[in-house]
Design an enzyme around this catalytic site. Structure first.
Site, PDB file in Angstrom:
ATOM      1  N   LYS A 213      -8.528   3.664   4.346  1.00 40.07           N
ATOM      2  CA  LYS A 213      -7.098   3.631   3.997  1.00 40.07           C
ATOM      3  C   LYS A 213      -6.867   2.692   2.817  1.00 40.07           C
ATOM      4  O   LYS A 213      -7.739   1.881   2.494  1.00 40.07           O
ATOM      5  CB  LYS A 213      -6.295   3.183   5.217  1.00 40.07           C
ATOM      6  CG  LYS A 213      -6.647   1.786   5.707  1.00 40.07           C
ATOM      7  CD  LYS A 213      -6.146   1.543   7.124  1.00 40.07           C
ATOM      8  CE  LYS A 213      -6.424   0.124   7.554  1.00 40.07           C
ATOM      9  NZ  LYS A 213      -6.293  -0.057   9.008  1.00 40.07           N
TER      10      LYS A 213
ATOM     11  N   TYR B  23       2.787 -22.373 -17.217  1.00 32.48           N
ATOM     12  CA  TYR B  23       4.220 -22.357 -16.892  1.00 32.48           C
ATOM     13  C   TYR B  23       4.585 -23.515 -15.974  1.00 32.48           C
ATOM     14  O   TYR B  23       3.868 -23.800 -15.006  1.00 32.48           O
ATOM     15  CB  TYR B  23       4.587 -21.047 -16.184  1.00 32.48           C
ATOM     16  CG  TYR B  23       4.653 -19.856 -17.097  1.00 32.48           C
ATOM     17  CD1 TYR B  23       5.584 -19.801 -18.128  1.00 32.48           C
ATOM     18  CD2 TYR B  23       3.794 -18.778 -16.922  1.00 32.48           C
ATOM     19  CE1 TYR B  23       5.656 -18.691 -18.970  1.00 32.48           C
ATOM     20  CE2 TYR B  23       3.852 -17.670 -17.746  1.00 32.48           C
ATOM     21  CZ  TYR B  23       4.788 -17.637 -18.776  1.00 32.48           C
ATOM     22  OH  TYR B  23       4.853 -16.544 -19.589  1.00 32.48           O
TER      23      TYR B  23
HETATM   24  C1  LIG Z   1      -7.395  -0.633   9.628  1.00 30.98           C
HETATM   25  C2  LIG Z   1      -7.765  -0.266  10.999  1.00 30.98           C
HETATM   26  C3  LIG Z   1      -9.057  -0.504  11.486  1.00 30.98           C
HETATM   27  C4  LIG Z   1     -10.096  -1.297  10.718  1.00 30.98           C
HETATM   28  O1  LIG Z   1      -9.853  -2.676  10.852  1.00 30.98           O
HETATM   29  P1  LIG Z   1     -10.840  -3.774  10.205  1.00 30.98           P
HETATM   30  O2  LIG Z   1     -10.313  -5.065  10.710  1.00 30.98           O
HETATM   31  O3  LIG Z   1     -10.678  -3.644   8.734  1.00 30.98           O
HETATM   32  O4  LIG Z   1     -12.204  -3.441  10.654  1.00 30.98           O
HETATM   33  C5  LIG Z   1      -9.372  -0.008  12.728  1.00 30.98           C
HETATM   34  N1  LIG Z   1      -8.463   0.658  13.483  1.00 30.98           N
HETATM   35  C6  LIG Z   1      -7.206   0.859  13.062  1.00 30.98           C
HETATM   36  C7  LIG Z   1      -6.243   1.581  13.933  1.00 30.98           C
HETATM   37  C8  LIG Z   1      -6.805   0.396  11.813  1.00 30.98           C
HETATM   38  O5  LIG Z   1      -5.549   0.588  11.405  1.00 30.98           O
END
Ligand SMILES: *Cc1c(COP(=O)(O)O)cnc(C)c1O
Length: 348
Positions: free
Chosen positions: A33, A244
């Site tokens: 994702k 800045y």
């Molecule tokens: C993003 C996500 C993961 C992965 O989590 P990590 O901490 O990056 O390993 C697993 N399950 C769900 C439902 C997620 O949204």
């Protein structure tokens, strides 16, 4: 002199092998994702080729991912209309069902649907109550068009292995599921701490070589190296300030390197004074404010020249977790925020 992100293909393959080591029996849903946690779908072929499924948050991400792989895609947010349900099926998505509206939509499906039923065990964001879960299971099992691939849930505190909520969630999950259906519960932290594996694991951050804990004793290799170049070098006299707001003032003669990366590239504006960057194999402290295009670093203790490479993170000496700590955030946010102004390339 754009900032660069090099994505190490061997590191991605290596990190996937660490998942296999910790969960040898489980199938792997590689979480990709948010454009593969900021690594870009175009640069993660070892994951696309070797995972069993790929996980995304929403339908637009599934559409983009489908251009690059034939593997099944797990759609975490699920579908919100009949049209989305049809699109998801056409993309060969496995649809997560986490709310009652989705149960109703799937029950009226005219074509086959591959579903994952998500139970709320204590995260309290997504997931069916125990009561709705039982209703859902009954309806779906009676429907020949619905294939239940797995029952899933998500830990809220897996990055704190001793947190009492972990045991409670695990207990609720195993009580509600009888093992007749396949199960999925573990993110990276749960895999590495051996909290749970079940039939499908869902690693994200560890695939990118970043530990979900403050230590990395797991031999994960950072997949992204973020680098930029020294654009200019200034000599400050005692009493002169930089950047800045003039928030940092030299208390002695100081050499400052001005580096071509800023918050518009995804380098965090919240990075505090002293955040390390790596120049010619030496750590140098950030001084002054992070601006849109530039940061300034004290290089008084090293030799460096205009054009030299500066590593912001993704080296043994400087992990994204370190930069996150100096910036009051987490590695996930920094990786996901690397912007389109950065030029990406794959490297071996
Ligand atoms: C993003 C996500 C993961 C992965 O989590 P990590 O901490 O990056 O390993 C697993 N399950 C769900 C439902 C997620 O949204």
């Amino acid at each position: 002199m754009r900032a660069q992100a090099s994505i190490s293909q061997s590191a991605l393959a290596h990190n996937l092998s660490i998942v296999k080591h910790y969960a040898p029996q489980a199938k792997i849903v590689a979480m990709v994702k948010a454009n593969a946690y900021g690594h870009r779908l175009n640069h993660i072929s070892p994951l696309l080729e070797n995972a069993d499924l790929l996980g995304v948050s929403e339908l637009s991400e599934a559409q983009e991912l489908r251009q690059k792989t034939n593997k099944p895609i797990l759609l975490l947010s699920g579908i919100f209309s009949n049209a989305e349900m049809q699109q998801a099926a056409a993309l060969n998505c496995h649809i997560v069902v986490h709310n009652p509206n989705q149960i109703a939509l799937i029950s009226q499906a005219k074509q086959a649907q591959n579903v994952w039923i998500k139970i709320n065990t204590g995260m309290n964001r997504l997931g069916l109550s125990a009561e709705n879960y039982h209703k859902c299971l009954e309806q779906f099992q009676a429907n020949p068009l619905v294939k239940i691939t797995a029952i899933m849930s998500h830990f809220a505190c897996a990055d704190e292995p001793n947190h009492p909520l972990n045991a409670k969630q695990l207990d609720d999950f195993t009580t509600l599921t009888d093992g007749k259906n396949k199960r999925s519960m573990a993110n990276s932290a749960a895999i590495l701490s051996k909290l749970a594996t079940f039939d499908f694991v869902r690693p994200g951050i560890m695939l990118y070589g970043v530990s979900p804990f403050s230590n990395n004793t797991y031999q994960l290799k950072p997949a992204m190296q973020l680098s930029a170049k020294i654009l200019a070098i200034q000599t400050l006299e005692k009493g002169q300030s930089v950047g800045y707001g003039g928030t940092w003032t030299a208390n002695q003669k100081t050499t400052i390197a001005t580096i071509g990366i800023g918050y518009a590239d995804g380098y965090p504006r919240g990075a505090q004074r002293g955040t390390p960057v790596l120049i010619n194999n030496a750590l140098c402290p950030l001084v002054g404010r992070v601006s849109m295009d530039l940061i300034t670093v004290d290089i008084s203790k090293i030799t460096a020249k205009i054009g030299d490479k500066v590593i912001l993170w993704g080296d043994e000496k400087i992990s994204v977790n370190t930069v996150a700590k100096f910036s009051n955030t987490i590695s996930y946010e920094l990786l996901a925020a690397v912007s389109s102004r950065v030029s990406f390339k794959s490297c071996p």
